[in-house]
Design an enzyme around this catalytic site. Structure first.
Site, PDB file in Angstrom:
ATOM      1  N   ARG A 154       0.811  -1.226   0.000  1.00 25.57           N
ATOM      2  CA  ARG A 154       0.000   0.000   0.000  1.00 25.57           C
ATOM      3  C   ARG A 154       0.840   1.270   0.000  1.00 25.57           C
ATOM      4  O   ARG A 154       0.531   2.215  -0.706  1.00 25.57           O
ATOM      5  CB  ARG A 154      -1.010  -0.017   1.134  1.00 25.57           C
ATOM      6  CG  ARG A 154      -0.471   0.265   2.505  1.00 25.57           C
ATOM      7  CD  ARG A 154      -1.534   0.120   3.530  1.00 25.57           C
ATOM      8  NE  ARG A 154      -1.996  -1.266   3.591  1.00 25.57           N
ATOM      9  CZ  ARG A 154      -3.210  -1.628   3.935  1.00 25.57           C
ATOM     10  NH1 ARG A 154      -4.099  -0.738   4.247  1.00 25.57           N
ATOM     11  NH2 ARG A 154      -3.534  -2.898   3.988  1.00 25.57           N
ATOM     12  N   THR A 155       1.936   1.297   0.769  1.00 22.41           N
ATOM     13  CA  THR A 155       2.710   2.543   0.841  1.00 22.41           C
ATOM     14  C   THR A 155       3.372   2.842  -0.500  1.00 22.41           C
ATOM     15  O   THR A 155       3.344   3.962  -0.982  1.00 22.41           O
ATOM     16  CB  THR A 155       3.756   2.455   1.981  1.00 22.41           C
ATOM     17  OG1 THR A 155       3.073   2.079   3.172  1.00 22.41           O
ATOM     18  CG2 THR A 155       4.442   3.773   2.199  1.00 22.41           C
ATOM     19  N   LYS A 182      25.775  -4.997   3.428  1.00 16.11           N
ATOM     20  CA  LYS A 182      26.821  -4.079   3.883  1.00 16.11           C
ATOM     21  C   LYS A 182      26.282  -2.661   3.971  1.00 16.11           C
ATOM     22  O   LYS A 182      25.532  -2.224   3.109  1.00 16.11           O
ATOM     23  CB  LYS A 182      27.980  -4.094   2.894  1.00 16.11           C
ATOM     24  CG  LYS A 182      28.728  -5.400   2.879  1.00 16.11           C
ATOM     25  CD  LYS A 182      29.837  -5.340   1.874  1.00 16.11           C
ATOM     26  CE  LYS A 182      30.536  -6.668   1.770  1.00 16.11           C
ATOM     27  NZ  LYS A 182      31.441  -6.727   0.636  1.00 16.11           N
ATOM     28  N   ARG A 204      12.194   3.298   1.784  1.00 14.98           N
ATOM     29  CA  ARG A 204      11.803   2.472   2.942  1.00 14.98           C
ATOM     30  C   ARG A 204      12.961   1.513   3.205  1.00 14.98           C
ATOM     31  O   ARG A 204      13.510   0.923   2.273  1.00 14.98           O
ATOM     32  CB  ARG A 204      10.533   1.688   2.649  1.00 14.98           C
ATOM     33  CG  ARG A 204      10.273   0.642   3.717  1.00 14.98           C
ATOM     34  CD  ARG A 204       8.923   0.018   3.591  1.00 14.98           C
ATOM     35  NE  ARG A 204       7.894   0.906   4.106  1.00 14.98           N
ATOM     36  CZ  ARG A 204       6.657   0.509   4.399  1.00 14.98           C
ATOM     37  NH1 ARG A 204       6.309  -0.741   4.223  1.00 14.98           N
ATOM     38  NH2 ARG A 204       5.770   1.358   4.849  1.00 14.98           N
ATOM     39  N   HIS A 232       7.759   6.785  10.519  1.00 12.08           N
ATOM     40  CA  HIS A 232       6.989   6.584   9.286  1.00 12.08           C
ATOM     41  C   HIS A 232       6.130   7.854   9.154  1.00 12.08           C
ATOM     42  O   HIS A 232       4.924   7.838   9.410  1.00 12.08           O
ATOM     43  CB  HIS A 232       6.128   5.322   9.453  1.00 12.08           C
ATOM     44  CG  HIS A 232       5.488   4.836   8.188  1.00 12.08           C
ATOM     45  ND1 HIS A 232       5.478   5.555   7.015  1.00 12.08           N
ATOM     46  CD2 HIS A 232       4.822   3.675   7.923  1.00 12.08           C
ATOM     47  CE1 HIS A 232       4.830   4.875   6.096  1.00 12.08           C
ATOM     48  NE2 HIS A 232       4.427   3.728   6.612  1.00 12.08           N
TER      49      HIS A 232
HETATM   50  C1  NCD Z   1       3.036   0.061   8.541  1.00 10.39           C
HETATM   51  C2  NCD Z   1       4.531  -0.052   8.383  1.00 10.39           C
HETATM   52  O1  NCD Z   1       5.029  -0.511   7.364  1.00 10.39           O
HETATM   53  O2  NCD Z   1       5.210   0.343   9.309  1.00 10.39           O
HETATM   54  N1  NCD Z   1       2.315  -0.247   7.374  1.00 10.39           N
HETATM   55  C3  NCD Z   1       2.249   0.562   6.312  1.00 10.39           C
HETATM   56  O3  NCD Z   1       2.940   1.525   6.171  1.00 10.39           O
HETATM   57  N2  NCD Z   1       1.319   0.267   5.400  1.00 10.39           N
HETATM   58  C4  NCD Z   1       2.546  -0.715   9.686  1.00 10.39           C
HETATM   59  C5  NCD Z   1       2.765  -2.182   9.649  1.00 10.39           C
HETATM   60  O4  NCD Z   1       3.508  -2.726   8.835  1.00 10.39           O
HETATM   61  O5  NCD Z   1       2.173  -2.853  10.502  1.00 10.39           O
END
Ligand code: NCD
Length: 402
Positions: A154-155, A182, A204, A232
């Protein structure tokens, strides 16, 4: 004799109530602003009504125009004639939208006015996303690279959609697990990418602090899409926008964040954000999933769901983040659901109009009962997804400007 003072910078409307705006001059965008969606204007009007006496309609309208003008990207700085109750009027150059950051690495270093500015802009993008043609040109000609060193659906989709809706050229890099071995690999990757001249890098990473490290090595704006258990920021911002829309405000609310706090970057970013906006934050979970330093965070702590949810306006559930656990933190998932899973009985301790949130992905029957997650009167989980795109559009638009 009228004294005129010119000032560059922002005027904090809320903290200087002895000033009121007499009239905006040279607001060359009133025409464009007026064509903005009604809901946005209504939202701004409600905000202004709080800070200005009801009779000052013209003044309120000017302030709203000023804000809307900025949303239309017509101007960043607006000259304002301000009348001080103590005497002399003066002209101040008001930066209506105050977002100074070059990167979005976390909520910790954002000021409350920056958060409000970003949410206000996200409101206009939420409107745009509801229209037939969901396209703006804020990032036209810019290149956005998404680097996800951790699985995400989703992100990543949300950032990709946000960039495309703003007209950016979006590239998704598939980062293999082997590139994590590394520390140098991350920096080498960053330098290689930097040579491609991206304008926005969305990252990420499973290690806390990795995204900040990367931001020091590149010349473009970096957005943290989640680093380890650290922060986040866009999740906390989209949660804030969801709460503000559901509750009509983002202050003086009681918010219970429940579950695996110890491994959650969502919890950390939300604690920073909700605390800065003067809310009462309560962390609820078993002691094994509560970070040792939580007592220093200025939050309340509860180890029983019924106590923790009492009189809560917002109930935010978190997933058990097993990928970040090194050992057993709970006896069993069944036992965990029994004590900490959100069901109707536990939720009845919260306010009758309390909303239920979850950042996803959700484990039904572990941290939340499926019927609560699907209850359209309580759950705003789908709204969170909708707000995610709008908030990411706003964040990338602002960083693109900076
Ligand atoms: C969150 C994350 O990745 O930290 N989810 C997300 O951003 N969709 C929370 C989670 O993974 O539980």
């Amino acid at each position: 004799m009228v004294g005129v003072l010119e000032r560059v910078g922002e005027v904090h409307l809320k903290t200087q109530p002895f000033w009121f705006f007499l009239r905006f001059r040279a607001c060359r965008t009133g025409r464009a602003a007026r064509s903005l969606p009604r809901a946005t204007q209504g939202h701004l009007r409600r905000k202004q009504q709080k800070h200005f006496p009801a009779k000052e309609t013209a003044i309120r309208r000017s302030v709203a125009w000023c804000k809307l003008a900025f949303h239309r990207r017509c101007t960043d700085v607006i000259p304002t004639l301000i009348w001080r109750l103590s005497g002399a009027p003066f002209v101040a150059y008001t930066a209506v939208m105050s977002f100074r950051a070059q990167h979005l690495l976390g909520i910790e270093h954002l000021a409350p006015d920056e958060i409000t500015s970003l949410l206000d802009l996200a409101e206009t993008y939420a409107e745009l996303n509801r229209s037939d043609i969901k396209h703006a040109e804020a990032l036209k000609g810019l290149t956005q690279i998404n680097m996800f060193f951790e699985a995400s659906t989703r992100t990543q989709a949300s950032f990709e959609l946000a960039g495309k809706r703003l007209g950016a050229d979006v590239m998704n890099m598939q980062m293999s697990a082997s590139s994590l071995k590394k520390g140098e690999t991350l920096i080498d990757t960053a330098l290689t990418l930097n040579a491609m001249h991206p304008d926005l890098l969305v990252v990420r990473h499973p290690s806390s602090g990795a995204v900040s490290l990367l931001a020091q090595k590149v010349n473009c704006a970096v957005l943290n899409a989640g680093d380890g258990r650290h922060e986040h920021p866009t999740q906390a911002l989209l949660d804030a926008l969801t709460i503000r829309r559901a509750k009509g405000r983002l202050h003086r609310l009681t918010i219970a964040i429940c579950g695996d706090i110890a491994h959650s970057r969502v919890a950390r970013s939300n604690i920073h954000l909700l605390g800065k906006m003067e809310n009462r934050v309560r962390l609820v979970g078993p002691p094994t999933l509560m970070p040792a330093q939580a007592g220093e965070w200025g939050v309340e702590i509860a180890t029983d769901m019924r106590d923790g949810l009492e009189d809560a306006d917002v109930v935010m559930m978190l997933r058990l983040q097993k990928e970040r656990m090194d050992g057993a933190f709970i006896p069993s998932e069944r036992e965990y659901f029994h004590r900490f899973g959100l069901d109707a009985e536990k939720l009845s301790n919260a306010k009758p109009d309390a909303i239920v949130m979850h950042p996803g992905p959700m484990n039904r029957g572990v941290e939340i009962d499926g019927t609560i997650a699907d209850d359209i009167n309580r759950s705003v989980i789908q709204v969170q997804v909708v707000m995610g795109v709008a908030v990411r559009m706003a964040a990338m638009d602002l960083l693109g400007r900076n």
